[in-house]
Motif scaffolding. Structure first.
Motif, PDB file in Angstrom:
ATOM      1  N   GLN A   4       0.656  -1.351   0.028  1.00  0.00           N
ATOM      2  CA  GLN A   4      -0.027  -0.019   0.097  1.00  0.00           C
ATOM      3  C   GLN A   4       1.006   1.247  -0.175  1.00  0.00           C
ATOM      4  O   GLN A   4       1.723   1.234   0.643  1.00  0.00           O
ATOM      5  CB  GLN A   4      -1.086   0.195   1.173  1.00  0.00           C
ATOM      6  N   LEU A   5       0.557   2.215  -0.756  1.00  0.00           N
ATOM      7  CA  LEU A   5       1.351   3.311  -0.924  1.00  0.00           C
ATOM      8  C   LEU A   5       0.733   4.528  -0.528  1.00  0.00           C
ATOM      9  O   LEU A   5      -0.853   4.702  -0.776  1.00  0.00           O
ATOM     10  CB  LEU A   5       1.636   3.560  -2.390  1.00  0.00           C
ATOM     11  N   ASP A   6       1.072   5.618  -0.136  1.00  0.00           N
ATOM     12  CA  ASP A   6       0.685   6.968   0.540  1.00  0.00           C
ATOM     13  C   ASP A   6       0.440   7.807  -0.855  1.00  0.00           C
ATOM     14  O   ASP A   6       1.103   7.343  -2.057  1.00  0.00           O
ATOM     15  CB  ASP A   6       1.300   7.790   1.451  1.00  0.00           C
ATOM     16  N   SER A   7      -0.047   9.044  -0.913  1.00  0.00           N
ATOM     17  CA  SER A   7      -0.432   9.913  -2.005  1.00  0.00           C
ATOM     18  C   SER A   7       0.867  10.568  -2.552  1.00  0.00           C
ATOM     19  O   SER A   7       0.740  10.751  -3.778  1.00  0.00           O
ATOM     20  CB  SER A   7      -1.191  10.930  -1.429  1.00  0.00           C
ATOM     21  N   VAL A   8       2.012  10.361  -1.897  1.00  0.00           N
ATOM     22  CA  VAL A   8       3.022  11.068  -2.672  1.00  0.00           C
ATOM     23  C   VAL A   8       4.219   9.891  -3.147  1.00  0.00           C
ATOM     24  O   VAL A   8       5.269  10.408  -3.528  1.00  0.00           O
ATOM     25  CB  VAL A   8       3.908  11.934  -1.509  1.00  0.00           C
ATOM     26  N   THR A   9       3.835   8.766  -2.837  1.00  0.00           N
ATOM     27  CA  THR A   9       4.783   7.637  -3.443  1.00  0.00           C
ATOM     28  C   THR A   9       4.154   6.989  -4.690  1.00  0.00           C
ATOM     29  O   THR A   9       2.896   6.533  -4.686  1.00  0.00           O
ATOM     30  CB  THR A   9       4.721   6.404  -2.249  1.00  0.00           C
ATOM     31  N   LYS A  10       5.091   6.992  -5.646  1.00  0.00           N
ATOM     32  CA  LYS A  10       4.579   6.466  -6.810  1.00  0.00           C
ATOM     33  C   LYS A  10       5.041   4.868  -7.093  1.00  0.00           C
ATOM     34  O   LYS A  10       5.807   4.224  -6.370  1.00  0.00           O
ATOM     35  CB  LYS A  10       5.487   6.956  -8.089  1.00  0.00           C
ATOM     36  N   ASN A  11       4.087   4.329  -7.850  1.00  0.00           N
ATOM     37  CA  ASN A  11       4.614   2.604  -8.136  1.00  0.00           C
ATOM     38  C   ASN A  11       5.149   2.654  -9.643  1.00  0.00           C
ATOM     39  O   ASN A  11       5.066   1.416  -9.987  1.00  0.00           O
ATOM     40  CB  ASN A  11       2.976   1.880  -8.036  1.00  0.00           C
ATOM     41  N   GLU A  12       5.594   3.587 -10.009  1.00  0.00           N
ATOM     42  CA  GLU A  12       6.631   3.476 -11.268  1.00  0.00           C
ATOM     43  C   GLU A  12       7.813   4.070 -10.709  1.00  0.00           C
ATOM     44  O   GLU A  12       8.092   5.276 -10.411  1.00  0.00           O
ATOM     45  CB  GLU A  12       6.295   4.066 -12.341  1.00  0.00           C
ATOM     46  N   PHE A  13       9.070   3.277 -10.643  1.00  0.00           N
ATOM     47  CA  PHE A  13      10.311   3.795 -10.251  1.00  0.00           C
ATOM     48  C   PHE A  13      11.473   2.976 -10.793  1.00  0.00           C
ATOM     49  O   PHE A  13      11.011   1.953 -11.727  1.00  0.00           O
ATOM     50  CB  PHE A  13      10.354   3.801  -8.687  1.00  0.00           C
ATOM     51  N   TYR A  14      12.483   3.450 -10.593  1.00  0.00           N
ATOM     52  CA  TYR A  14      13.907   2.880 -11.532  1.00  0.00           C
ATOM     53  C   TYR A  14      14.783   2.305 -10.527  1.00  0.00           C
ATOM     54  O   TYR A  14      15.735   1.449 -10.848  1.00  0.00           O
ATOM     55  CB  TYR A  14      14.429   4.086 -12.307  1.00  0.00           C
ATOM     56  N   CYS A  15      14.849   2.514  -8.947  1.00  0.00           N
ATOM     57  CA  CYS A  15      15.693   2.185  -8.386  1.00  0.00           C
ATOM     58  C   CYS A  15      14.978   1.101  -7.128  1.00  0.00           C
ATOM     59  O   CYS A  15      14.276   1.665  -6.108  1.00  0.00           O
ATOM     60  CB  CYS A  15      16.687   3.457  -7.452  1.00  0.00           C
ATOM     61  N   TYR A  16      15.699   0.175  -7.157  1.00  0.00           N
ATOM     62  CA  TYR A  16      14.891  -0.921  -5.926  1.00  0.00           C
ATOM     63  C   TYR A  16      15.730  -1.989  -5.724  1.00  0.00           C
ATOM     64  O   TYR A  16      16.574  -2.496  -6.736  1.00  0.00           O
ATOM     65  CB  TYR A  16      13.569  -1.231  -6.373  1.00  0.00           C
ATOM     66  N   SER A  17      15.582  -2.759  -4.746  1.00  0.00           N
ATOM     67  CA  SER A  17      16.238  -3.994  -4.261  1.00  0.00           C
ATOM     68  C   SER A  17      15.844  -4.666  -3.241  1.00  0.00           C
ATOM     69  O   SER A  17      14.820  -4.221  -2.585  1.00  0.00           O
ATOM     70  CB  SER A  17      17.736  -3.684  -3.894  1.00  0.00           C
ATOM     71  N   THR A  18      16.192  -5.937  -2.930  1.00  0.00           N
ATOM     72  CA  THR A  18      15.907  -6.602  -1.787  1.00  0.00           C
ATOM     73  C   THR A  18      16.867  -6.528  -0.710  1.00  0.00           C
ATOM     74  O   THR A  18      18.131  -6.377  -1.119  1.00  0.00           O
ATOM     75  CB  THR A  18      15.274  -8.061  -1.994  1.00  0.00           C
ATOM     76  N   TYR A  19      16.685  -6.754   0.519  1.00  0.00           N
ATOM     77  CA  TYR A  19      17.593  -6.491   1.595  1.00  0.00           C
ATOM     78  C   TYR A  19      17.067  -7.606   2.867  1.00  0.00           C
ATOM     79  O   TYR A  19      15.931  -7.491   3.210  1.00  0.00           O
ATOM     80  CB  TYR A  19      17.776  -5.109   2.217  1.00  0.00           C
ATOM     81  N   LYS A  20      18.092  -8.109   3.283  1.00  0.00           N
ATOM     82  CA  LYS A  20      17.984  -8.957   4.378  1.00  0.00           C
ATOM     83  C   LYS A  20      18.550  -8.481   5.666  1.00  0.00           C
ATOM     84  O   LYS A  20      19.649  -8.430   5.563  1.00  0.00           O
ATOM     85  CB  LYS A  20      18.201 -10.572   4.318  1.00  0.00           C
ATOM     86  N   ASP A  21      17.859  -8.299   6.788  1.00  0.00           N
ATOM     87  CA  ASP A  21      18.587  -7.746   7.761  1.00  0.00           C
ATOM     88  C   ASP A  21      19.152  -8.620   8.919  1.00  0.00           C
ATOM     89  O   ASP A  21      19.063  -9.885   8.475  1.00  0.00           O
ATOM     90  CB  ASP A  21      17.581  -6.588   8.756  1.00  0.00           C
ATOM     91  N   ASN A  22      19.638  -8.103   9.947  1.00  0.00           N
ATOM     92  CA  ASN A  22      20.387  -9.266  10.789  1.00  0.00           C
ATOM     93  C   ASN A  22      19.539 -10.155  11.557  1.00  0.00           C
ATOM     94  O   ASN A  22      19.924 -11.307  12.014  1.00  0.00           O
ATOM     95  CB  ASN A  22      21.315  -8.517  11.690  1.00  0.00           C
ATOM     96  N   GLU A  23      18.354  -9.674  11.500  1.00  0.00           N
ATOM     97  CA  GLU A  23      17.255 -10.738  12.098  1.00  0.00           C
ATOM     98  C   GLU A  23      16.581 -11.674  11.272  1.00  0.00           C
ATOM     99  O   GLU A  23      15.761 -12.618  11.646  1.00  0.00           O
ATOM    100  CB  GLU A  23      16.159  -9.972  12.753  1.00  0.00           C
ATOM    101  N   GLY A  24      17.148 -11.702   9.795  1.00  0.00           N
ATOM    102  CA  GLY A  24      16.563 -12.599   8.705  1.00  0.00           C
ATOM    103  C   GLY A  24      15.456 -11.964   8.135  1.00  0.00           C
ATOM    104  O   GLY A  24      14.704 -12.679   7.385  1.00  0.00           O
ATOM    105  N   LYS A  25      14.857 -10.677   8.492  1.00  0.00           N
ATOM    106  CA  LYS A  25      13.561 -10.085   7.841  1.00  0.00           C
ATOM    107  C   LYS A  25      14.070  -9.824   6.251  1.00  0.00           C
ATOM    108  O   LYS A  25      15.136  -9.227   6.103  1.00  0.00           O
ATOM    109  CB  LYS A  25      13.350  -9.191   8.575  1.00  0.00           C
TER     110      LYS A  25
END
Length: 378
Positions: free
Chosen positions: A40-61
């Motif tokens: 879910q996105l707020d009113s100022v966040t777009k669903n078309e973008f060019y920079c993204y990645s996945t990330y796993k933190d130290n807790e495995g999330k």
């Protein structure tokens, strides 16, 4: 009679090889499942973008992270519950200012690297927006000139770290004798070194009226041993050793078009980039030990569709070529018109997620980013 029998044997052998080759070619495909992600996105966040990645933190999330288009905001969505965990708004100016960021690499939440959009500089910062260091990259250690780059994903150009060496990029430059594609950054000594692989030429790239043309349209992935490049204007992929002193060209051709249609260097229009046949990103799937190369067949856009807007969400349609670990083609899946955004896809242990938040998809909503899960099937 003996000659006739020999001809029959040869003919049988040719047919057998052809059939087995075709069977191998159609062995794998990508099949849509019922699994989906909805952020879910707020009113100022777009669903078309060019920079993204996945990330796993130290807790495995596991997180899906993206930069809000045109902003210095990174949004972290937890994959498990698909909710916004937190976001980081980096200042442009001031003591901790990083300028306008153009992509990111998250080594950990205490070390986040963000290249500047306007100058040759990479900022090392953290989750608390504290500026740690700025790496200038006007030239490499041997005084070779470098060019501005970004960490993107729509053009799949993520950072790769091996040990304490980060593999980054340098933009194309026709005005110099050697314009390296990739550059290394020593994360301890801060030394920057250009690698010995220049941007490949193509018909029209000899034009010196401008600094570069289509060269910047490429992707790079790393499979643990080799870097693999897919230039959009080239049927061949380029397989490089980490040192880039060994480069191998391998043809990877789509079955949906015969050759790349290059737009004119000086007169290309937005429509050309939506209708011409060429290639796209190449992504490595470490869970299946496969590669996925996007291909865009020649197509015709309806008159009521604006090409610039369409390009923000990929194109009208595309296929994904499936390659095995030796870069043999083992399948190709075609995707339906105006349904999926080929600019947004990522590999997860579940499979390949592809965004169906295409603005011409009947189910499109500005209020969410939606991705469908695809599985490899035989």
């Amino acid at each position: 009679m003996a000659i006739f029998q020999q001809l029959l044997v040869v003919l049988f052998f040719v047919v057998f090889i052809s059939c087995t080759s075709e069977a191998k070619y159609t062995e794998f495909s990508l099949k849509e499942t019922d699994v989906e992600l909805k952020f879910q996105l707020d009113s100022v966040t777009k669903n078309e973008f060019y920079c993204y990645s996945t990330y796993k933190d130290n807790e495995g999330k596991d997180f899906f992270v993206f930069q809000n288009q045109g902003k210095n905001t990174l949004l972290f969505y937890e994959l498990k519950n698909q909710s916004l965990a937190f976001k980081i708004d980096y200042p442009i100016e001031g003591d901790n200012g990083i300028g306008l960021g153009d992509g990111f690499y998250i080594h950990n939440l205490d070390s986040i690297y963000i290249p500047n959009r306007d100058i040759k500089e990479i900022s090392l910062t953290n989750k608390s927006c504290i500026l740690i260091y700025k790496y200038p990259y006007e030239n490499d250690k041997d005084n070779k000139p470098l060019s501005i780059f970004c960490f993107g994903a729509a053009n799949y150009k993520l950072a790769t770290v091996i040990g304490r060496t980060m593999y980054i990029y340098s933009g194309p430059n026709r005005y110099v004798d050697h314009d390296p594609v990739s550059v290394t950054l020593n994360m301890d000594t801060k030394e920057i070194k250009a690698l010995p692989f220049d941007y490949p030429e193509y018909p029209g790239s000899e034009t010196k009226i401008k600094k570069y043309g289509l060269e910047n349209l490429f992707s790079r992935c790393f499979d643990g041993k080799r870097f693999v490049y897919s230039f959009y204007y080239d049927e061949d992929i380029y397989v490089a050793s980490p040192s880039h002193d060994s480069i191998r060209k391998i043809p990877v051709k789509s079955k949906y078009f015969n050759e790349v249609q290059l737009p004119d260097e000086l007169t290309a229009s937005p429509m050309d980039f939506c209708e011409n046949a060429w290639y796209g990103n190449l992504i490595y799937d470490k869970y299946c030990d496969l590669y996925y190369r996007v291909a865009y067949p020649s197509t015709e856009i309806e008159k009521n569709i604006r090409p610039i807007e369409l390009s923000l969400y990929g194109r009208k349609n595309f296929s994904i070529i499936i390659l095995d670990k030796d870069f043999n083609k083992v399948g190709e899946t075609m995707f339906p018109d105006y349904t999926y955004n080929s600019n947004i896809m990522f590999v997860h242990e579940d499979g390949l997620y592809i965004s169906d938040s295409h603005y011409l998809n009947p189910n499109f909503s500005d209020d969410e980013l939606s991705l469908k899960l695809f599985k490899i099937v035989k």
